[in-house]
Design an enzyme around this catalytic site. Structure first.
Site, PDB file in Angstrom:
ATOM      1  N   ASN A  92       0.805  -1.235   0.000  1.00 55.08           N
ATOM      2  CA  ASN A  92       0.000   0.000   0.000  1.00 55.08           C
ATOM      3  C   ASN A  92       0.832   1.276   0.000  1.00 55.08           C
ATOM      4  O   ASN A  92       0.380   2.310  -0.480  1.00 55.08           O
ATOM      5  CB  ASN A  92      -1.064  -0.017   1.107  1.00 55.08           C
TER       6      ASN A  92
ATOM      7  N   GLU B  27       4.307  -4.012  12.392  1.00 54.21           N
ATOM      8  CA  GLU B  27       3.373  -2.920  12.071  1.00 54.21           C
ATOM      9  C   GLU B  27       2.206  -3.570  11.342  1.00 54.21           C
ATOM     10  O   GLU B  27       2.338  -3.949  10.178  1.00 54.21           O
ATOM     11  CB  GLU B  27       4.048  -1.878  11.165  1.00 54.21           C
TER      12      GLU B  27
ATOM     13  N   CYS C 266      -3.201   1.684   6.550  1.00 56.72           N
ATOM     14  CA  CYS C 266      -3.445   1.104   7.884  1.00 56.72           C
ATOM     15  C   CYS C 266      -4.024   2.158   8.811  1.00 56.72           C
ATOM     16  O   CYS C 266      -4.710   1.847   9.772  1.00 56.72           O
ATOM     17  CB  CYS C 266      -2.144   0.565   8.448  1.00 56.72           C
TER      18      CYS C 266
ATOM     19  N   GLU D 236       8.165   2.654  14.545  1.00 56.99           N
ATOM     20  CA  GLU D 236       9.058   3.048  13.449  1.00 56.99           C
ATOM     21  C   GLU D 236       9.055   4.565  13.364  1.00 56.99           C
ATOM     22  O   GLU D 236       8.062   5.208  13.711  1.00 56.99           O
ATOM     23  CB  GLU D 236       8.581   2.447  12.126  1.00 56.99           C
TER      24      GLU D 236
HETATM   25  P1  NAP Z   1       0.119  -8.984   3.833  1.00 51.48           P
HETATM   26  O1  NAP Z   1      -0.674  -9.857   2.952  1.00 51.48           O
HETATM   27  O2  NAP Z   1       0.245  -9.355   5.270  1.00 51.48           O
HETATM   28  O3  NAP Z   1       1.566  -8.893   3.152  1.00 51.48           O
HETATM   29  C1  NAP Z   1       2.590  -8.099   3.672  1.00 51.48           C
HETATM   30  C2  NAP Z   1       3.921  -8.667   3.234  1.00 51.48           C
HETATM   31  O4  NAP Z   1       4.084  -9.964   3.816  1.00 51.48           O
HETATM   32  C3  NAP Z   1       4.064  -8.865   1.724  1.00 51.48           C
HETATM   33  O5  NAP Z   1       5.399  -8.650   1.359  1.00 51.48           O
HETATM   34  C4  NAP Z   1       3.692 -10.329   1.568  1.00 51.48           C
HETATM   35  O6  NAP Z   1       4.217 -10.931   0.430  1.00 51.48           O
HETATM   36  C5  NAP Z   1       4.318 -10.914   2.801  1.00 51.48           C
HETATM   37  N1  NAP Z   1       3.725 -12.190   3.210  1.00 51.48           N
HETATM   38  C6  NAP Z   1       2.505 -12.691   2.911  1.00 51.48           C
HETATM   39  N2  NAP Z   1       2.357 -13.896   3.492  1.00 51.48           N
HETATM   40  C7  NAP Z   1       3.503 -14.155   4.158  1.00 51.48           C
HETATM   41  C8  NAP Z   1       3.951 -15.245   4.957  1.00 51.48           C
HETATM   42  N3  NAP Z   1       3.194 -16.309   5.187  1.00 51.48           N
HETATM   43  N4  NAP Z   1       5.185 -15.182   5.489  1.00 51.48           N
HETATM   44  C9  NAP Z   1       5.969 -14.109   5.273  1.00 51.48           C
HETATM   45  N5  NAP Z   1       5.601 -13.039   4.542  1.00 51.48           N
HETATM   46  C10 NAP Z   1       4.373 -13.062   3.988  1.00 51.48           C
HETATM   47  O7  NAP Z   1      -0.393  -7.482   3.826  1.00 51.48           O
HETATM   48  P2  NAP Z   1      -0.720  -6.575   2.561  1.00 51.48           P
HETATM   49  O8  NAP Z   1      -2.035  -6.995   2.028  1.00 51.48           O
HETATM   50  O9  NAP Z   1       0.448  -6.511   1.639  1.00 51.48           O
HETATM   51  O10 NAP Z   1      -0.823  -5.130   3.235  1.00 51.48           O
HETATM   52  C11 NAP Z   1      -1.967  -4.641   3.801  1.00 51.48           C
HETATM   53  C12 NAP Z   1      -1.906  -4.792   5.312  1.00 51.48           C
HETATM   54  O11 NAP Z   1      -0.776  -4.095   5.812  1.00 51.48           O
HETATM   55  C13 NAP Z   1      -3.096  -4.132   5.996  1.00 51.48           C
HETATM   56  O12 NAP Z   1      -3.544  -4.966   7.031  1.00 51.48           O
HETATM   57  C14 NAP Z   1      -2.507  -2.837   6.562  1.00 51.48           C
HETATM   58  O13 NAP Z   1      -3.194  -2.329   7.670  1.00 51.48           O
HETATM   59  C15 NAP Z   1      -1.137  -3.282   6.919  1.00 51.48           C
HETATM   60  N6  NAP Z   1      -0.248  -2.119   7.035  1.00 51.48           N
HETATM   61  C16 NAP Z   1       0.157  -1.734   8.279  1.00 51.48           C
HETATM   62  C17 NAP Z   1       0.969  -0.608   8.423  1.00 51.48           C
HETATM   63  C18 NAP Z   1       1.421  -0.161   9.770  1.00 51.48           C
HETATM   64  O14 NAP Z   1       2.337   0.634   9.825  1.00 51.48           O
HETATM   65  N7  NAP Z   1       0.835  -0.632  10.852  1.00 51.48           N
HETATM   66  C19 NAP Z   1       1.360   0.110   7.281  1.00 51.48           C
HETATM   67  C20 NAP Z   1       0.925  -0.309   6.032  1.00 51.48           C
HETATM   68  C21 NAP Z   1       0.118  -1.440   5.924  1.00 51.48           C
HETATM   69  P3  NAP Z   1       3.314 -11.053  -0.922  1.00 51.48           P
HETATM   70  O15 NAP Z   1       3.059  -9.686  -1.346  1.00 51.48           O
HETATM   71  O16 NAP Z   1       4.208 -11.800  -1.824  1.00 51.48           O
HETATM   72  O17 NAP Z   1       2.072 -11.804  -0.529  1.00 51.48           O
END
Ligand code: NAP
Length: 487
Positions: free
Chosen positions: A161, A260, A294, A468
């Protein structure tokens, strides 16, 4: 790779794994398709790294670790400063690249590039402020010396994102502290991470210090890295579900972890709020990145006395937003990231409507190519609707009336998440009182955005562990070492 100040030549971007300073294809020849969310066309095919290649990246990071940790802080600072300057010089091209692979509106991408580059600038300064402590032992007869040393090889996993800012928010402090890294960008948006990798190399980052691995099998690849004893840090940004799984694996190997995770932000408008400011703030808190943040406001709690006015004004503003290809100048809201993201928003809206919610604007996907969902406002949402519990991650504002301060605090806290909360009031004392009562890591008082490179960003409850940005962001990549000194 060349990133011109104006345009990005996607065909000239690297597409491989970046290991020990070299770009190379995956040994298997396998690739991952990167899709333009606005057209659903394939933009590029990037290397699909294996477990073995992930471990080769760890090997390269471990090989470069001692020399990088031993560099003068000023040298690390200047490389980060150089990367900041390069990002700003190429900000138009980088912004276009983000809009291309992520779908967000160009204005959001430009803001992201500035925010992302600022992490390099901030941590360029922080690299020089990695101080320790020397205190007399209270019992006498000795001194307590505390050094802050780099934690070691860091695995950085980032979401799609904010493809630039989530990478620089980790790379800035890791590099400033003297850690070497393996970055695993999201498969949906790897090209921005590749561009940043080249920028850091151009700024003088030695080979092996930053390695980048893309993979369609992140579970096994990251899992193997965490079992490698040379890996000492995991910094993850993404969904709570994936974060929980990674924490379990990190616990097995006792790896220092920062998380995060997801959010479900409340946005509270009290009856004494400046209504113009509240509407402006609501638009930012809801529509930054088309709601795919997020920090995005999920639940708007509006005092019953000002509810109708707020609903009417927010609806007018949301209805006026132009939905379209993120790269077009007049687009206010771009496409969602992919078909799954679109389906999730549709399902949450449909569930709420089935339970009695009313749509004031939007509410149905467009009949066109691309993952577009229109800005939507909903009222009469019953308490059992899924949309109140789940992170929406789309341009949908849910408005809920309230009457009392205690009631709204309880409702705002009635979620497993605790990342950020927003409140609008004309009463400073109430602002502070409610800020203290909200169960979240960050609060925006009369502001719709809290992100600031100099502030500690992060959540409580199921929204994460650690912070962070700020000085805390640097300390997340160090381990204190206590040295006992006689005399
Ligand atoms: P995600 O599906 O959890 O993926 C995040 C990262 O983890 C990607 O690089 C993904 O790779 C990888 N990943 C997926 N499955 C994994 C596994 N089993 N083991 C290790 N790594 C794995 O999240 P997203 O859909 O990309 O992002 C949206 C989420 O991020 C939302 O929940 C949002 O709230 C959160 N977010 C939080 C913050 C914060 O600062 N708190 C900031 C931004 C976003 P792939 O892309 O290859 O699947």
């Amino acid at each position: 790779m060349t990133v011109s100040p104006d345009r990005i030549d996607v065909s000239a971007l690297p597409t491989g794994l970046h290991i020990d300073g070299e770009w190379r294809p995956a040994a298997s020849g396998k690739t991952i398709e990167v899709i333009d969310p606005a057209s659903e066309q394939v933009l590029a095919r990037v290397a699909d790294g294996s477990v073995e290649e992930g471990l080769q990246a760890v090997e390269a990071a471990a090989g470069a670790a001692a020399a990088w940790a031993a560099t003068a802080p000023k040298e690390r600072s200047e490389i980060l400063r150089g990367a900041f300057e390069l990002m700003m010089r190429r900000s138009d091209g980088l912004a276009e690249l983000i809009s291309l692979e992520n779908g967000k509106a160009l204005a959001d991408s430009r803001a992201e590039v500035a925010y992302a580059a600022d992490f390099f600038r901030w941590f360029s300064g922080e690299a020089l402020r990695l101080t320790g402590e020397l205190t007399p032992a209270p019992a006498g007869g000795g001194r307590i010396l505390v050094l802050q040393q780099p934690v070691g090889v860091a695995v950085l996993v980032t979401p799609w994102n904010f493809p630039a800012a989530m990478a620089t928010r980790k790379l800035g402090p890791a590099l400033a502290a003297g850690c070497t890294c393996v970055l695993k960008p999201a498969s949906a948006t790897p090209l921005t991470a590749f561009a940043l990798t080249d920028i850091l190399a151009e700024a003088g980052l030695p080979k092996g210090v930053l390695n980048v691995v893309t993979t369609s099998t992140p579970g096994p690849v990251i899992g193997a890295m965490l079992q490698d004893p040379r890996v000492r840090k995991l910094s993850f940004t993404g969904s709570t579900e994936v974060g929980r799984g990674l924490l379990k694996q990190a616990a097995e190997a006792v790896v220092n972890s920062s998380m995060e995770l997801g959010g479900n932000a409340p946005f509270i408008v009290f009856e004494d709020a400046d209504m113009d400011a509240a509407i402006e703030g609501a638009m930012v808190a809801k529509m930054r990145n088309g709601g795919q943040a997020c920090t995005s406001a999920n639940r708007f709690y509006v005092h019953r006395r000002v509810f109708d006015d707020f609903a009417a004004r927010l609806t007018d503003r949301m209805a006026a937003i132009k939905l379209g290809d993120g790269r077009l100048a007049d687009t206010g809201c771009g496409a969602l990231i992919n078909a799954e993201g679109l389906r999730k928003v549709e399902t949450l809206v449909a569930d709420a409507v089935e339970r009695g919610a009313r749509i004031l604007t939007g509410g149905a996907r467009l009949d066109r190519k691309g993952f577009f969902y229109p800005p939507t406002v909903m009222v009469d949402v019953p308490p059992d609707a899924e949309i109140l519990r789940e992170e929406i991650f789309g341009p949908v504002a849910v408005l809920l009336p309230f009457e009392g301060e205690d009631e709204v605090i309880a409702a705002a806290n009635g979620t497993e998440y605790g990342l950020v909360g927003y409140l609008y009031t004309g009463d400073l004392a109430r602002g502070l009182r409610v800020s203290e009562a909200l169960e979240c890591g960050m609060v925006g008082v009369n502001r719709g955005m809290v992100s600031d490179v100099a502030a500690p960003f992060g959540g409580v409850k199921q929204s994460g562990l650690g912070r962070e940005g700020g000085h805390q962001g640097l300390l997340a990549f160090t381990e204190p070492k206590y040295v006992a000194i006689p005399g």
